[in-house]
Design an enzyme around this catalytic site. Sequence first.
Site, PDB file in Angstrom:
ATOM      1  N   LYS A  28       0.839  -1.211   0.000  1.00  0.00           N
ATOM      2  CA  LYS A  28       0.000   0.000   0.000  1.00  0.00           C
ATOM      3  C   LYS A  28       0.872   1.259   0.000  1.00  0.00           C
ATOM      4  O   LYS A  28       0.607   2.197  -0.748  1.00  0.00           O
ATOM      5  CB  LYS A  28      -0.934  -0.048   1.220  1.00  0.00           C
ATOM      6  CG  LYS A  28      -1.879   1.135   1.342  1.00  0.00           C
ATOM      7  CD  LYS A  28      -3.163   0.770   2.062  1.00  0.00           C
ATOM      8  CE  LYS A  28      -3.005   0.502   3.551  1.00  0.00           C
ATOM      9  NZ  LYS A  28      -2.795   1.708   4.372  1.00  0.00           N
ATOM     10  N   ARG A 129      -8.656  11.951  12.698  1.00  0.00           N
ATOM     11  CA  ARG A 129      -7.202  11.783  12.864  1.00  0.00           C
ATOM     12  C   ARG A 129      -6.461  13.123  12.804  1.00  0.00           C
ATOM     13  O   ARG A 129      -6.877  14.036  12.099  1.00  0.00           O
ATOM     14  CB  ARG A 129      -6.669  10.793  11.810  1.00  0.00           C
ATOM     15  CG  ARG A 129      -7.253   9.409  12.039  1.00  0.00           C
ATOM     16  CD  ARG A 129      -6.856   8.420  10.980  1.00  0.00           C
ATOM     17  NE  ARG A 129      -5.442   8.106  10.995  1.00  0.00           N
ATOM     18  CZ  ARG A 129      -4.867   7.293  10.109  1.00  0.00           C
ATOM     19  NH1 ARG A 129      -5.590   6.759   9.126  1.00  0.00           N
ATOM     20  NH2 ARG A 129      -3.590   7.031  10.187  1.00  0.00           N
ATOM     21  N   SER A 175       7.394   9.077  11.918  1.00  0.00           N
ATOM     22  CA  SER A 175       6.248   8.969  11.012  1.00  0.00           C
ATOM     23  C   SER A 175       6.705   9.168   9.581  1.00  0.00           C
ATOM     24  O   SER A 175       7.182  10.245   9.206  1.00  0.00           O
ATOM     25  CB  SER A 175       5.197  10.029  11.357  1.00  0.00           C
ATOM     26  OG  SER A 175       4.313  10.201  10.257  1.00  0.00           O
ATOM     27  N   ASP A 328       1.986  -1.109  11.917  1.00  0.00           N
ATOM     28  CA  ASP A 328       0.639  -1.567  11.552  1.00  0.00           C
ATOM     29  C   ASP A 328       0.389  -3.034  11.912  1.00  0.00           C
ATOM     30  O   ASP A 328      -0.688  -3.572  11.624  1.00  0.00           O
ATOM     31  CB  ASP A 328       0.416  -1.370  10.044  1.00  0.00           C
ATOM     32  CG  ASP A 328       0.427   0.103   9.657  1.00  0.00           C
ATOM     33  OD1 ASP A 328       0.187   0.958  10.537  1.00  0.00           O
ATOM     34  OD2 ASP A 328       0.685   0.404   8.473  1.00  0.00           O
ATOM     35  N   ARG A 359      -6.076   2.012  18.162  1.00  0.00           N
ATOM     36  CA  ARG A 359      -5.746   0.585  18.033  1.00  0.00           C
ATOM     37  C   ARG A 359      -5.252  -0.035  19.336  1.00  0.00           C
ATOM     38  O   ARG A 359      -5.286  -1.259  19.471  1.00  0.00           O
ATOM     39  CB  ARG A 359      -4.701   0.381  16.921  1.00  0.00           C
ATOM     40  CG  ARG A 359      -5.294   0.573  15.549  1.00  0.00           C
ATOM     41  CD  ARG A 359      -4.293   0.323  14.441  1.00  0.00           C
ATOM     42  NE  ARG A 359      -4.979   0.324  13.154  1.00  0.00           N
ATOM     43  CZ  ARG A 359      -4.375   0.360  11.982  1.00  0.00           C
ATOM     44  NH1 ARG A 359      -3.057   0.396  11.914  1.00  0.00           N
ATOM     45  NH2 ARG A 359      -5.076   0.345  10.871  1.00  0.00           N
TER      46      ARG A 359
HETATM   47  O1  LIG Z   1       3.971   6.288   5.014  1.00  0.00           O
HETATM   48  C1  LIG Z   1       3.236   5.289   4.967  1.00  0.00           C
HETATM   49  O2  LIG Z   1       2.965   4.697   3.907  1.00  0.00           O
HETATM   50  C2  LIG Z   1       2.652   4.806   6.242  1.00  0.00           C
HETATM   51  C3  LIG Z   1       3.185   5.226   7.438  1.00  0.00           C
HETATM   52  C4  LIG Z   1       2.682   4.798   8.757  1.00  0.00           C
HETATM   53  O3  LIG Z   1       1.987   5.880   9.347  1.00  0.00           O
HETATM   54  P1  LIG Z   1       2.730   7.044  10.198  1.00  0.00           P
HETATM   55  O4  LIG Z   1       3.545   7.845   9.288  1.00  0.00           O
HETATM   56  O5  LIG Z   1       1.601   7.851  10.801  1.00  0.00           O
HETATM   57  O6  LIG Z   1       3.520   6.325  11.234  1.00  0.00           O
HETATM   58  C5  LIG Z   1       1.748   3.600   8.651  1.00  0.00           C
HETATM   59  O7  LIG Z   1       1.024   3.427   9.845  1.00  0.00           O
HETATM   60  C6  LIG Z   1       0.794   3.716   7.483  1.00  0.00           C
HETATM   61  O8  LIG Z   1      -0.017   2.587   7.379  1.00  0.00           O
HETATM   62  C7  LIG Z   1       1.543   3.845   6.184  1.00  0.00           C
HETATM   63  C1  LIG Z   2      -2.443   3.150   9.435  1.00  0.00           C
HETATM   64  C2  LIG Z   2      -2.759   2.662   8.229  1.00  0.00           C
HETATM   65  O1  LIG Z   2      -2.979   3.392   7.100  1.00  0.00           O
HETATM   66  P1  LIG Z   2      -3.238   4.943   6.880  1.00  0.00           P
HETATM   67  O2  LIG Z   2      -2.465   5.723   7.928  1.00  0.00           O
HETATM   68  O3  LIG Z   2      -2.774   5.202   5.495  1.00  0.00           O
HETATM   69  O4  LIG Z   2      -4.723   5.166   7.005  1.00  0.00           O
HETATM   70  C3  LIG Z   2      -2.847   1.190   8.003  1.00  0.00           C
HETATM   71  O5  LIG Z   2      -3.012   0.791   6.847  1.00  0.00           O
HETATM   72  O6  LIG Z   2      -2.774   0.398   8.963  1.00  0.00           O
END
Ligand SMILES: O=C(O)C1=C[C@@H](OP(=O)(O)O)[C@@H](O)[C@H](O)C1
Ligand SMILES: C=C(OP(=O)(O)O)C(=O)O
Length: 445
Positions: A28, A129, A175, A328, A359
């Site tokens: 993703k 969020r 992040s 995640d 979560r």
């Molecule tokens: O950069 C990304 O693709 C992601 C970063 C993470 O979030 P954070 O940047 O808030 O940690 C993760 O939890 C999310 O599912 C995907």
């Molecule tokens: C935190 C997630 O995604 P996003 O932050 O893109 O909603 C996830 O896929 O678990």
Amino acid sequence: MTHSDQPRPLQSRASGALTGKVRVPGDKSISHRALILGALSVGETRISGLLEGEDVLNTAKSMQALGAKVERTGDFAWNVRGVGVAGFAQPNAPLDFGNSGTGCRLVMGAVAGCPISAVFDGDASLRSRPMRRILDPLEKMGARVVSGGEGGRLPLTVQGARDPLPITYQTPVASAQIKSAVLLAGLAAPGTTTVIESEASRDHTELMLKHFGADITSTTEGTHGRRITLVGQPELHGAEVVVPADPSSAAFPIVAALIAEGSDVVLTDVMTNPLRTGLFTTLREMGGSIEESEVRGDAGEPMARLRVRASKLRGVDVPPERAPSMIDEYLVLAVAASFAEGTTIMRGLHELRVKESDRLEATADMLRVNGVKVEISGDDLIVEGRGHVPGGGLVATHMDHRIAMSALVMGCAADQPVKVDDTAFIATSFPDFIPMMRAIGAEFS
Ligand SMILES: O=C(O)C1=C[C@@H](OP(=O)(O)O)[C@@H](O)[C@H](O)C1
Ligand SMILES: C=C(OP(=O)(O)O)C(=O)O
């Protein structure tokens, strides 16, 4: 993208051994980035293995709304003809990111460097969020929030900067979304944009920016951190992107295979970037049999074939510095911990509170309603594993795909069936989860 108001409940019961070979869908994180960087490039980007889940499809739509040409050319094959760095056009409708934090926050960064304004919106989960963490650095770069955004929440309108400023920014939490938003805005700024993180988060943006022709370097900072430096105003050129299978999706059949007696499951092409594989490290420490072969790389993203066999698991202590590499995956790790013998302590999970749901609470509730002893202590989650899980609970999914999938995995080996109240959100990240799990023997009804 909206869901029908009709919830779609499902029950998972113990099935016996799970067997077979699967390829879970494309990653993703990489899928979002391939579409966004394709849209910011000159020329054509060809993507294969794109995740065709709702989160990524919303990013594709937003790229189209901002002026890129985005076309599906076959199964999981997409072409993007970009507008170049800072070339986005004014969209004529709000950009709806549905359930997706990544899509919303990365596109905010990209828009912040363009002289346009755009309305950002999403579903009830995304509207709850925090967005201040993204807006703070983007405002330093010259972008403005011109309407909405009370308490830093969606919907809000961002006015991008005509002359964005390069900044040096230390992220307040590990992040990849904050880091990526700053780097994407920094593409449009003259000079050097620097992001410093005290704990390294996933580096897909850095790797892919390099692949598209940007001058970007990453060096270590302190014990676990990184300093990333991007030279602004590059000409990005369209590229080929092969999206490996998503380790965060692979986590579900992997844990199911470890806990369901007699299982032997193979997963192909799973991305093994070390900033994403904290779960695999932890499961191996617990005694899980996960064998890696056919290791290879593409555009800096390694992948491998994984063979997973049912294993007797034991409780472990998961250090907080591992959190960014498995952020995640704690929900499904908590499921594995429930089937282990002994206590598992997962430390430093504050970021879990600001995902699609809280979560930390939701994971504890999922375990509790299924007869597992669990405690939240500050930012830590403590699970008392007893080698088996009573089950029999109804799990509230709170618009969160990963809660739904984790609970269904729990049911694959629990004493009594486990029910989830709604499976609709699974389509955001793993649209084929239910048929794929059934194909290896899971009993969902
Ligand atoms: O950069 C990304 O693709 C992601 C970063 C993470 O979030 P954070 O940047 O808030 O940690 C993760 O939890 C999310 O599912 C995907
Ligand atoms: C935190 C997630 O995604 P996003 O932050 O893109 O909603 C996830 O896929 O678990």
